[in-house]
Design an enzyme around this catalytic site. Structure first.
Site, PDB file in Angstrom:
ATOM      1  CG  ASN A 187       3.130 -10.554   4.693  1.00  0.00           C
ATOM      2  OD1 ASN A 187       2.224  -9.789   4.351  1.00  0.00           O
ATOM      3  ND2 ASN A 187       3.600 -10.593   5.925  1.00  0.00           N
ATOM      4  CD  GLU A 223       1.747 -13.551  11.925  1.00  0.00           C
ATOM      5  OE1 GLU A 223       0.693 -13.022  11.599  1.00  0.00           O
ATOM      6  OE2 GLU A 223       2.735 -12.912  12.309  1.00  0.00           O
ATOM      7  NE  ARG A 251      -2.796  -0.533  13.511  1.00  0.00           N
ATOM      8  CZ  ARG A 251      -2.220  -1.711  13.258  1.00  0.00           C
ATOM      9  NH1 ARG A 251      -2.007  -2.591  14.228  1.00  0.00           N
ATOM     10  NH2 ARG A 251      -1.861  -2.020  12.032  1.00  0.00           N
ATOM     11  NE  ARG A 263      -0.464 -11.658   7.322  1.00  0.00           N
ATOM     12  CZ  ARG A 263       0.175 -11.263   8.397  1.00  0.00           C
ATOM     13  NH1 ARG A 263       1.473 -11.270   8.423  1.00  0.00           N
ATOM     14  NH2 ARG A 263      -0.480 -10.869   9.462  1.00  0.00           N
ATOM     15  CG  HIS A 294      -2.304 -10.046  14.806  1.00  0.00           C
ATOM     16  ND1 HIS A 294      -2.411  -9.193  15.875  1.00  0.00           N
ATOM     17  CD2 HIS A 294      -1.349  -9.522  13.995  1.00  0.00           C
ATOM     18  CE1 HIS A 294      -1.558  -8.194  15.728  1.00  0.00           C
ATOM     19  NE2 HIS A 294      -0.909  -8.366  14.583  1.00  0.00           N
TER      20      HIS A 294
END
Ligand code: ADP
Length: 403
Positions: A12, A391, A246, A95, A184
């Site tokens: 990742n 994940e 965010r 990823r 996601h």
């Protein structure tokens, strides 16, 4: 070799970091986890955990290739490594942020796939360039090793067009692929898949699921018969929920107004919305819910407001997705906040009786960590779950399936 006995290396990559896990597919557990940090910056290092063995190497890592070479060295370290030889790594799963509209699922990486990723890099330049760099580095260092790209977006590729289009002139979609993509995806795919398995095993309905991935980045997905029909993030991860830093949904006209008031450039303003907003911007304290809940308990009004706004936005999206799904069979919480912050779960679930939710606050407040837990009362028509996300495991499974 039996596929089950394989070990998959999951990568990742961020712009200055490279996280990795080596997953043993027989147990589906990570035998080593690590991170190369500050790539291309002074003070770069690798930190690896392998059972109770910890390894830290400080070394100049100018590029992702340097980082990849060092992580292989750490994995085969005689005393603190996880494997004897890199031949024990059967394949590498990467990823990758963005599939654009070119892929509907994970793919074996070829030169053609890299070219398509390069074409799509402008859709998310920071992450995509790091992901592509990392793929090229891994291919250079381990030529011939099977590699798979697992995208953050492809789980959402089943959204109907009326859900993913923005109502701007159609040319923007046709010429520049301006639309909602969602992110996601590996997490929403994993937790909805695990929820379906679990609900089937207890004979409960499982057609209409709302997955709430609440971490530093946060998004919801509406999943019908295992397929995503809507999700809260958009063209970029900025849309949707109030997040750690965010803003989530905001009238785009605010951008020009804020620019005029502050004199910031467009990229500075986007940085303001991505990195300085959310619960951090509102509270002025922190993006971390541990700090926010502590401050709120001490009476800090802005910390309370930040939590109220976070919760309210999640609740609104649950209502929207219940409408999109025509009702709901299961609402599940995952991610650092979803799994750990009980006040968020109970506040989000307050007042959802109209949907058939009978939430058991006691169960939620005392839920054991790290496992699937039911949080509803016996009379509830809707199952409410905590389901820890993984994940890296999705990436490893997808990689194994494709090699
Ligand atoms: P991401 O992967 O998006 O960086 P995570 O899913 O790890 O984020 O979630 C990070 C957030 O989860 C933290 O900012 C914090 O607010 C919250 N969090 C994680 N663990 C805990 C905990 N034990 N107690 C309270 N909050 C937690």
């Amino acid at each position: 070799m039996d596929k089950k006995d394989m070990k998959i290396l999951v990568l990742n990559a961020g712009s200055s970091s490279l996280k990795y896990q080596l997953i043993d597919m027989a147990t589906e557990k990570a035998v080593a986890k690590g991170v190369c940090d500050r790539i291309g910056i002074d003070g770069s290092l690798i930190e690896q955990k392998c059972g109770d063995k910890e390894l830290v190497i400080k070394e100049n890592l100018a590029t992702h290739t340097d980082a990849f070479k060092l992580l292989l060295k750490a994995l085969v370290d005689k005393d603190k490594g996880a494997i004897k030889s890199i031949d024990e790594i059967s394949a590498v799963g990467h990823r990758v942020l963005h599939s654009g509209e070119d892929f509907k699922g994970s793919v074996v990486i070829t030169d053609e796939v890299i070219k398509i990723c390069e074409k799509n890099a402008p859709l998310g330049p920071l992450h995509m360039n790091a992901n592509i760099n990392c793929i090229k580095s891994a291919m250079k260092v381990l030529p011939g090793k099977p590699m798979v790209a697992v995208f953050d977006t492809t789980f959402h590729s089943t959204m109907p067009k009326y859900a993913y289009m923005y109502a701007v002139p159609y040319d923007a979609y046709e010429n520049w692929q301006v639309r909602k993509y969602g992110f996601h995806g590996t997490s929403h795919k994993f937790v909805s898949g695990e929820a379906i398995k679990y609900l089937k095993s207890i004979g409960a309905p499982h057609a209409r699921i709302i997955t709430c991935h609440l971490g530093n980045g946060a998004s919801l997905a509406a999943v019908k018969d295992g397929k995503c029909i809507d999700t809260s993030m958009g063209f970029t991860p900025l849309e949707g929920l109030v997040m750690g830093t965010r803003s989530g949904d905001i009238d785009p006209a605010c951008v020009e107004y804020i620019m005029n008031k502050t004199g910031m450039s467009i990229s500075e303003t986007l940085n303001y919305l991505n990195k300085k907003s959310g619960v951090l911007g509102i509270s002025g304290i922190s993006s971390d819910f541990r700090d926010l809940t502590a401050a709120a308990e001490q009476g800090n009004e802005r910390a309370k407001l930040a939590i109220d706004m976070f919760v309210y936005r999640v609740k609104k999206y649950i209502g929207a997705y219940a409408a999109a799904l025509g009702g709901v069979d299961c609402i599940l919480f995952t991610g650092g906040i979803g799994e750990n912050v009980k006040i968020v779960r109970s506040r989000v679930m307050e007042g959802l009786e109209y949907l058939g939710v009978e939430f058991d606050k006691e169960k939620s407040d005392n839920a054991p960590r790290g496992q699937t837990v039911e949080l509803q009362k016996p009379a509830s028509k809707v199952k409410v779950l905590i389901l820890p996300t993984n994940e890296e495991l999705v990436i490893a499974r997808e990689t194994l399936a494709l090699i």
